[in-house]
Design an enzyme around this catalytic site. Structure first.
Site, PDB file in Angstrom:
ATOM      1  N   CYS A 221       0.822  -1.202   0.000  1.00  0.00           N
ATOM      2  CA  CYS A 221       0.000   0.000   0.000  1.00  0.00           C
ATOM      3  C   CYS A 221       0.867   1.268   0.000  1.00  0.00           C
ATOM      4  O   CYS A 221       1.491   1.575  -1.002  1.00  0.00           O
ATOM      5  CB  CYS A 221      -0.985  -0.024   1.173  1.00  0.00           C
TER       6      CYS A 221
ATOM      7  N   HIS B 245      -3.772  -4.871   0.682  1.00  0.00           N
ATOM      8  CA  HIS B 245      -3.232  -5.362   1.951  1.00  0.00           C
ATOM      9  C   HIS B 245      -3.385  -6.881   2.025  1.00  0.00           C
ATOM     10  O   HIS B 245      -4.397  -7.386   2.538  1.00  0.00           O
ATOM     11  CB  HIS B 245      -3.958  -4.706   3.126  1.00  0.00           C
TER      12      HIS B 245
ATOM     13  N   GLU C 189      -2.028  -8.981   3.992  1.00  0.00           N
ATOM     14  CA  GLU C 189      -2.009  -9.524   5.356  1.00  0.00           C
ATOM     15  C   GLU C 189      -3.427  -9.734   5.895  1.00  0.00           C
ATOM     16  O   GLU C 189      -3.631 -10.553   6.790  1.00  0.00           O
ATOM     17  CB  GLU C 189      -1.198  -8.615   6.288  1.00  0.00           C
TER      18      GLU C 189
END
Length: 229
Positions: free
Chosen positions: A112, A207, A209
């Site tokens: 990001c 993102h 994660e």
């Protein structure tokens, strides 16, 4: 067995209304994802640039994480939007961290804000404001991406995938050291880049994660960071 140490760059986040109590902060999802693929996460707090070399020597890989806008002074522009979402101290520290990682030939995964910072560091520019890419919290997905055949991103995510979207800025002029490897088909916003020189860098605008164990490719991305990048 010695574990691969992955440095995760932290943000500076106030936790009180007056902004006096500042914490070093990064999503625990990074640590969980790194541990899940067998790595050892090491959070790197923003600090004096004099400690950058020591931190990079301690790690095997580096993740540049999300957060504030990259200040336009680093790509030769004036601020054109009404926003105070900047942190020059973090910008300067992470640019130094990035340069040291390159010097020590450490692989980099940029997420990001991180991919925007990488692009700027190599001579690219950013769109200071874009529409339709802020879904709020990063849980679940917001739109699809189309990947470029033969890229690492295509290998991990296939021809198409679903991603989350929590950014208000994006890459405008791509730095010459990179190629685009995924775009948003709605408006051609750059969603992934990969280095084409001697450096080992992958950058994603979403993102991953928050999508580990939810969308194919995201856990595999962390495995690729540990084992192949």
């Amino acid at each position: 067995m010695t574990r691969t140490v992955v440095g995760v760059a932290a943000n500076l986040c106030p936790v009180d209304a007056e902004g006096k109590n500042i914490h070093s902060s990064v999503s625990c999802r990074f640590a969980e994802s790194i541990r899940q693929v067998g790595g050892l996460p090491l959070v790197i707090p923003v600090g004096d640039e004099s400690v950058v070399r020591d931190y990079v020597e301690m790690i095997d890989k580096l993740i540049l994480t999300g957060g504030q806008n990259v200040h336009p002074q680093f790509y030769g522009e004036q601020k054109t939007i009404d926003s105070d979402d900047y942190n020059l101290v973090r910008d300067e520290f992470e640019l130094a961290l990035l340069q040291e990682a390159l010097k020590q030939n450490k692989p980099i995964l940029a997420i990001c804000r991180g991919v925007q910072l990488v692009n700027v560091a190599f001579g690219g520019t950013l769109n200071q404001e874009i529409e339709g890419h802020w879904q709020g919290l990063p849980f679940g997905t917001s739109h699809s991406i189309e990947t470029v055949e033969g890229s690492v991103v295509a290998k991990l995510f296939g021809k198409e995938s679903q991603v989350n979207s929590v950014h208000r800025q994006s890459i405008k002029d791509l730095a010459p050291n990179f190629r685009v490897t995924a775009v948003d088909p709605r408006d051609q916003t750059i969603e992934a880049i990969e280095s084409i020189d001697e450096h080992r860098i992958i950058g994603l605008q979403w993102h991953p994660e928050f999508l580990v164990n939810e969308e194919d490719g995201n856990l595999e991305l962390f495995e690729y960071l540990l084992k192949e990048l």
